[in-house]
Design a protein around this motif. Sequence first.
Motif, PDB file in Angstrom:
ATOM      1  N   LYS A  70       4.103   1.822   0.964  1.00 57.13           N
ATOM      2  CA  LYS A  70       5.058   0.736   1.153  1.00 57.13           C
ATOM      3  C   LYS A  70       4.426  -0.540   1.705  1.00 57.13           C
ATOM      4  CE  LYS A  70       9.635  -0.339   2.959  1.00 57.13           C
ATOM      5  NZ  LYS A  70      10.065  -0.986   1.738  1.00 57.13           N
TER       6      LYS A  70
ATOM      7  N   TYR B  79      -4.759   0.947  -2.002  1.00 53.65           N
ATOM      8  CA  TYR B  79      -3.613   1.590  -2.648  1.00 53.65           C
ATOM      9  C   TYR B  79      -3.299   1.028  -4.034  1.00 53.65           C
ATOM     10  CZ  TYR B  79      -3.105   3.844   1.792  1.00 53.65           C
ATOM     11  OH  TYR B  79      -3.345   4.600   2.908  1.00 53.65           O
TER      12      TYR B  79
ATOM     13  N   TYR C 230       2.028   5.812  -3.838  1.00 51.94           N
ATOM     14  CA  TYR C 230       2.746   4.621  -3.393  1.00 51.94           C
ATOM     15  C   TYR C 230       2.577   4.468  -1.881  1.00 51.94           C
ATOM     16  CZ  TYR C 230       6.679   1.720  -1.966  1.00 51.94           C
ATOM     17  OH  TYR C 230       7.454   0.747  -1.395  1.00 51.94           O
TER      18      TYR C 230
ATOM     19  N   GLN D 229       0.309  -2.851  -6.086  1.00 50.50           N
ATOM     20  CA  GLN D 229      -0.165  -2.348  -4.805  1.00 50.50           C
ATOM     21  C   GLN D 229      -1.504  -3.032  -4.507  1.00 50.50           C
ATOM     22  OE1 GLN D 229       2.770  -0.192  -3.704  1.00 50.50           O
ATOM     23  NE2 GLN D 229       1.064   0.938  -2.925  1.00 50.50           N
TER      24      GLN D 229
ATOM     25  N   SER E 223       1.586  -1.699   1.360  1.00 54.12           N
ATOM     26  CA  SER E 223       0.617  -2.297   0.437  1.00 54.12           C
ATOM     27  C   SER E 223       1.289  -2.849  -0.822  1.00 54.12           C
ATOM     28  CB  SER E 223      -0.427  -1.263   0.035  1.00 54.12           C
ATOM     29  OG  SER E 223      -1.148  -0.842   1.161  1.00 54.12           O
ATOM     30  N   GLU E 224       2.605  -2.821  -0.826  1.00 54.95           N
ATOM     31  CA  GLU E 224       3.363  -3.284  -1.989  1.00 54.95           C
ATOM     32  C   GLU E 224       3.488  -4.806  -1.977  1.00 54.95           C
ATOM     33  OE1 GLU E 224       7.463  -1.985  -4.139  1.00 54.95           O
ATOM     34  OE2 GLU E 224       7.534  -2.229  -1.972  1.00 54.95           O
ATOM     35  N   SER E 225       3.384  -5.394  -3.165  1.00 53.54           N
ATOM     36  CA  SER E 225       3.567  -6.831  -3.315  1.00 53.54           C
ATOM     37  C   SER E 225       4.143  -7.093  -4.697  1.00 53.54           C
ATOM     38  CB  SER E 225       2.239  -7.569  -3.127  1.00 53.54           C
ATOM     39  OG  SER E 225       2.464  -8.961  -3.018  1.00 53.54           O
ATOM     40  N   GLY E 226       4.352  -8.367  -5.007  1.00 57.53           N
ATOM     41  CA  GLY E 226       4.901  -8.677  -6.323  1.00 57.53           C
ATOM     42  C   GLY E 226       4.945 -10.160  -6.613  1.00 57.53           C
TER      43      GLY E 226
ATOM     44  N   HIS F 193       5.552  -5.845  -9.954  1.00 58.80           N
ATOM     45  CA  HIS F 193       5.068  -5.180  -8.744  1.00 58.80           C
ATOM     46  C   HIS F 193       3.593  -4.815  -8.849  1.00 58.80           C
ATOM     47  CE1 HIS F 193       9.457  -3.647  -8.632  1.00 58.80           C
ATOM     48  NE2 HIS F 193       9.366  -4.789  -7.984  1.00 58.80           N
TER      49      HIS F 193
END
Length: 181
Positions: free
Chosen positions: A140, A68, A138, A64, A142-145, A62
């Motif tokens: 949400k 972020y 955190y 950001q 801006s979250e990636s993986g 994971h």
Amino acid sequence: MEIQSTFIDGCFILKPRVFDDKRGSFFESFNQKVFEEITGLKVDFIQDNQSVSKRGVVRGLHFQTGDYMQAKLVRVVKGEVLDVVVDLRPNSKTYKEHFSIVLNDHNNFQLFVPRGFAHGFITLSESAIFSYKCDNYYHKSSESGIIYNDPDLAIDWKLDASEIQLSEKDKDLAFVKDLKL
């Protein structure tokens, strides 16, 4: 506390000095002044997180994005994990390279993960309590993986593929070659 560089610029292993006696043990898990003096980095941690995972659980990889991005200081409170980071800084000489280290409740090592990295771990013991500090909140959207078994990364997760457990979200992560950074 000893702070050791890794082959990836900005990524450090923190090795605390543990004091044992007949009552148990004690160690200082983080000292900002010492960290800044040795690494030259100023980090203000503003969020602490903790997870409990069973053997074979992979959490990650994971990261950001944008405003972020997060630097993290990760450690294992109980159990053992293989901790993995991937350098996603396009101008870095180790771009798209990964580093891994075993963290457990015996060595008490910690890993400092700078901003611009994907991060994940697999639980090697029957269960593990994993704790980490973040220097940004955190966010949400801006979250990636990156998918854990990306062939371009060829990460050795130390367990047979039949033991690996993923969340539904982590099953759909991208390959590193498809990321738009």
